[in-house]
Design a protein around this motif. Structure first.
Motif, PDB file in Angstrom:
ATOM      1  N   ASP A 190      30.008  59.708  36.152  1.00  0.00           N
ATOM      2  CA  ASP A 190      29.319  58.423  35.996  1.00  0.00           C
ATOM      3  C   ASP A 190      28.169  58.265  36.989  1.00  0.00           C
ATOM      4  O   ASP A 190      27.613  57.176  37.147  1.00  0.00           O
ATOM      5  CB  ASP A 190      30.308  57.269  36.146  1.00  0.00           C
ATOM      6  CG  ASP A 190      31.027  57.263  37.500  1.00  0.00           C
ATOM      7  OD1 ASP A 190      30.840  58.232  38.281  1.00  0.00           O
ATOM      8  OD2 ASP A 190      31.778  56.305  37.773  1.00  0.00           O
ATOM      9  N   HIS A 191      27.778  59.350  37.665  1.00  0.00           N
ATOM     10  CA  HIS A 191      26.647  59.308  38.593  1.00  0.00           C
ATOM     11  C   HIS A 191      25.356  59.135  37.783  1.00  0.00           C
ATOM     12  O   HIS A 191      25.234  59.672  36.673  1.00  0.00           O
ATOM     13  CB  HIS A 191      26.591  60.600  39.408  1.00  0.00           C
ATOM     14  CG  HIS A 191      25.629  60.572  40.546  1.00  0.00           C
ATOM     15  ND1 HIS A 191      24.264  60.740  40.387  1.00  0.00           N
ATOM     16  CD2 HIS A 191      25.830  60.398  41.887  1.00  0.00           C
ATOM     17  CE1 HIS A 191      23.668  60.674  41.563  1.00  0.00           C
ATOM     18  NE2 HIS A 191      24.600  60.460  42.489  1.00  0.00           N
ATOM     19  N   ALA A 195      23.624  62.228  33.561  1.00  0.00           N
ATOM     20  CA  ALA A 195      23.164  62.242  32.171  1.00  0.00           C
ATOM     21  C   ALA A 195      22.054  63.259  31.942  1.00  0.00           C
ATOM     22  O   ALA A 195      21.741  63.581  30.792  1.00  0.00           O
ATOM     23  CB  ALA A 195      22.678  60.844  31.777  1.00  0.00           C
ATOM     24  N   ARG A 196      21.454  63.794  33.006  1.00  0.00           N
ATOM     25  CA  ARG A 196      20.361  64.751  32.854  1.00  0.00           C
ATOM     26  C   ARG A 196      20.914  66.163  32.639  1.00  0.00           C
ATOM     27  O   ARG A 196      21.982  66.501  33.116  1.00  0.00           O
ATOM     28  CB  ARG A 196      19.470  64.723  34.094  1.00  0.00           C
ATOM     29  CG  ARG A 196      18.927  63.336  34.406  1.00  0.00           C
ATOM     30  CD  ARG A 196      17.977  63.382  35.572  1.00  0.00           C
ATOM     31  NE  ARG A 196      17.512  62.044  35.945  1.00  0.00           N
ATOM     32  CZ  ARG A 196      16.589  61.803  36.862  1.00  0.00           C
ATOM     33  NH1 ARG A 196      16.028  62.809  37.518  1.00  0.00           N
ATOM     34  NH2 ARG A 196      16.226  60.554  37.121  1.00  0.00           N
ATOM     35  N   ASP A 256      35.896  60.747  47.826  1.00  0.00           N
ATOM     36  CA  ASP A 256      34.639  60.452  48.515  1.00  0.00           C
ATOM     37  C   ASP A 256      33.471  60.227  47.559  1.00  0.00           C
ATOM     38  O   ASP A 256      32.499  59.561  47.904  1.00  0.00           O
ATOM     39  CB  ASP A 256      34.289  61.606  49.469  1.00  0.00           C
ATOM     40  CG  ASP A 256      35.190  61.633  50.692  1.00  0.00           C
ATOM     41  OD1 ASP A 256      35.966  60.685  50.856  1.00  0.00           O
ATOM     42  OD2 ASP A 256      35.116  62.604  51.456  1.00  0.00           O
ATOM     43  N   ARG A 257      33.533  60.841  46.365  1.00  0.00           N
ATOM     44  CA  ARG A 257      32.548  60.653  45.301  1.00  0.00           C
ATOM     45  C   ARG A 257      31.127  61.083  45.688  1.00  0.00           C
ATOM     46  O   ARG A 257      30.150  60.600  45.126  1.00  0.00           O
ATOM     47  CB  ARG A 257      32.551  59.203  44.802  1.00  0.00           C
ATOM     48  CG  ARG A 257      33.873  58.792  44.172  1.00  0.00           C
ATOM     49  CD  ARG A 257      33.786  57.446  43.482  1.00  0.00           C
ATOM     50  NE  ARG A 257      32.740  57.380  42.483  1.00  0.00           N
ATOM     51  CZ  ARG A 257      32.799  57.943  41.276  1.00  0.00           C
ATOM     52  NH1 ARG A 257      33.867  58.643  40.929  1.00  0.00           N
ATOM     53  NH2 ARG A 257      31.809  57.817  40.421  1.00  0.00           N
ATOM     54  N   GLY A 271      36.400  64.824  35.342  1.00  0.00           N
ATOM     55  CA  GLY A 271      35.658  63.711  35.926  1.00  0.00           C
ATOM     56  C   GLY A 271      34.347  64.100  36.558  1.00  0.00           C
ATOM     57  O   GLY A 271      33.716  63.272  37.221  1.00  0.00           O
ATOM     58  N   THR A 272      33.906  65.354  36.377  1.00  0.00           N
ATOM     59  CA  THR A 272      32.656  65.812  36.983  1.00  0.00           C
ATOM     60  C   THR A 272      31.834  66.595  35.970  1.00  0.00           C
ATOM     61  O   THR A 272      32.339  67.048  34.931  1.00  0.00           O
ATOM     62  CB  THR A 272      32.913  66.719  38.196  1.00  0.00           C
ATOM     63  OG1 THR A 272      33.510  67.950  37.747  1.00  0.00           O
ATOM     64  CG2 THR A 272      33.817  66.056  39.209  1.00  0.00           C
TER      65      THR A 272
END
Length: 336
Positions: A190-191, A195-196, A256-257, A271-272
């Motif tokens: 979700d960073h 999306a790129r 830590d994200r 999730g990544t």
């Protein structure tokens, strides 16, 4: 009359001519660690036994080799002078043992750092080329750590960024370039940049990116990241607890994200997403390294496998729009 500084044979005249190589091995371990507890752990012996071996060697040589205080251990001038001779003697012993042993009779321990990437593919191809050899994978997570294990005889081969090693360590290793690995960034899915399809280095300016800071096993990787980040205004993430294994790494990174500096073949995690870095393409210089003097058909197979894969897939072709520090580029060319 010449001093012992001018005459290396003075060491032999002043010592028992049959000095046990174990004593020299103990001396080199303490000289490199500058810490008796760490040296004893490296040799898998008790600290008391290590101290006894050092005292015995000092008696045989008639020289004090270390200055010991409650806070630190340092080499004396005689210790500094002995170190290169001791290393040469131990290397000669290793070469002698290898020359008269059947190398194929024992497994070859191959550190891949992380599974599922270029090093694992080299190992898989080598197993095809030498099916009679037992090539055992290990995962030491970092060439800084693995190089010490190689020199201590607990590993045989590893992969990584050799330019980041201490020059004294690097001088005792054989090396072969494997790949100019394009680098990437591992992002939470979700960073904003996830999306790129690719991420420009300039788009990471101001971001805090994890690159192993504080992990003593991966110093060569963190140093490489510092060079890269300094040019594009990227912040180096602070140390996190050392995570052993994929599941623990995944858990700590999810907590830590922070984005994580990686290579394009880095295995995806839930999730990544992995996004290649571009404009320019930073390259991770991957080399195969082993202890000089090592003779084993498995090593021959690994070197052949790396060369074949490199030729088939263009691993050693450097992209025009790429970034690589000068020392790394020079070492890749010198070792080729």
């Amino acid at each position: 009359m010449a001093s012992s500084d001018d005459d290396p044979s003075a060491w032999t005249r002043s010592a028992d001519t049959h000095t046990d190589p174990r004593l020299l091995r103990a001396f080199v371990a303490v000289a490199e660690e500058l810490h008796f507890t760490r040296a004893a752990a490296r040799l898998y012996i008790a600290q008391q036994a290590l101290s006894r071996d050092i005292r015995r060697l000092e008696r045989e040589l008639g020289a004090e080799l270390f200055v010991r205080t409650t806070r630190q251990v340092a080499l004396t001038a005689d210790g500094e002078r002995l170190l290169p001779y001791a290393r040469r003697v131990l290397d000669a012993h290793a070469e002698l043992a290898a020359a008269f042993a059947d190398p194929a009779a024992r497994p070859l321990f191959v550190d891949l750092n992380t599974d599922g990437m270029a090093a694992a593919r080299v190992l898989a191809r080598a197993r095809e080329l030498a099916p009679a050899c037992e090539l055992m994978a290990r995962f030491e997570s970092g060439l800084t750590w693995a190089a010490g294990e190689i020199l201590a005889g607990r590993l045989d081969v590893s992969f990584g960024r050799a330019a980041g090693l201490d020059p004294g360590v690097r001088a005792r290793l054989g090396m072969q370039p494997v790949r100019y690995e394009p680098m990437a960034v591992l992002l939470p899915d979700d960073h904003p940049l996830a999306a790129r399809e690719t991420v420009a280095l300039g788009d990471l300016a101001g971001e805090t990116v994890y690159a192993g800071d504080g992990n003593p096993r991966t110093k060569e990787w963190t140093d490489f990241a510092r060079l890269l980040f300094a040019e594009w205004g990227i912040e180096l993430a602070p140390p996190v607890p050392l995570a052993i294994g994929v599941a623990e790494f995944q858990r700590v990174m999810a907590k830590d994200r922070n984005p994580v500096l990686a290579v394009v073949d880095f295995p995806p995690m839930p999730g990544t997403v992995v996004r290649p870095l571009v404009r320019p393409v930073p390259l991770s210089p991957l080399l195969l390294v082993w202890r000089k003097g090592l003779r084993h058909p498995g090593l021959d197979a690994l070197r052949e496998a790396a060369a074949r894969l490199g030729a088939e897939e263009g691993w050693m072709v450097r992209p025009g729009d790429s970034w690589l520090p000068g020392p790394d580029a020079a070492l890749m060319l010198e070792s080729g």
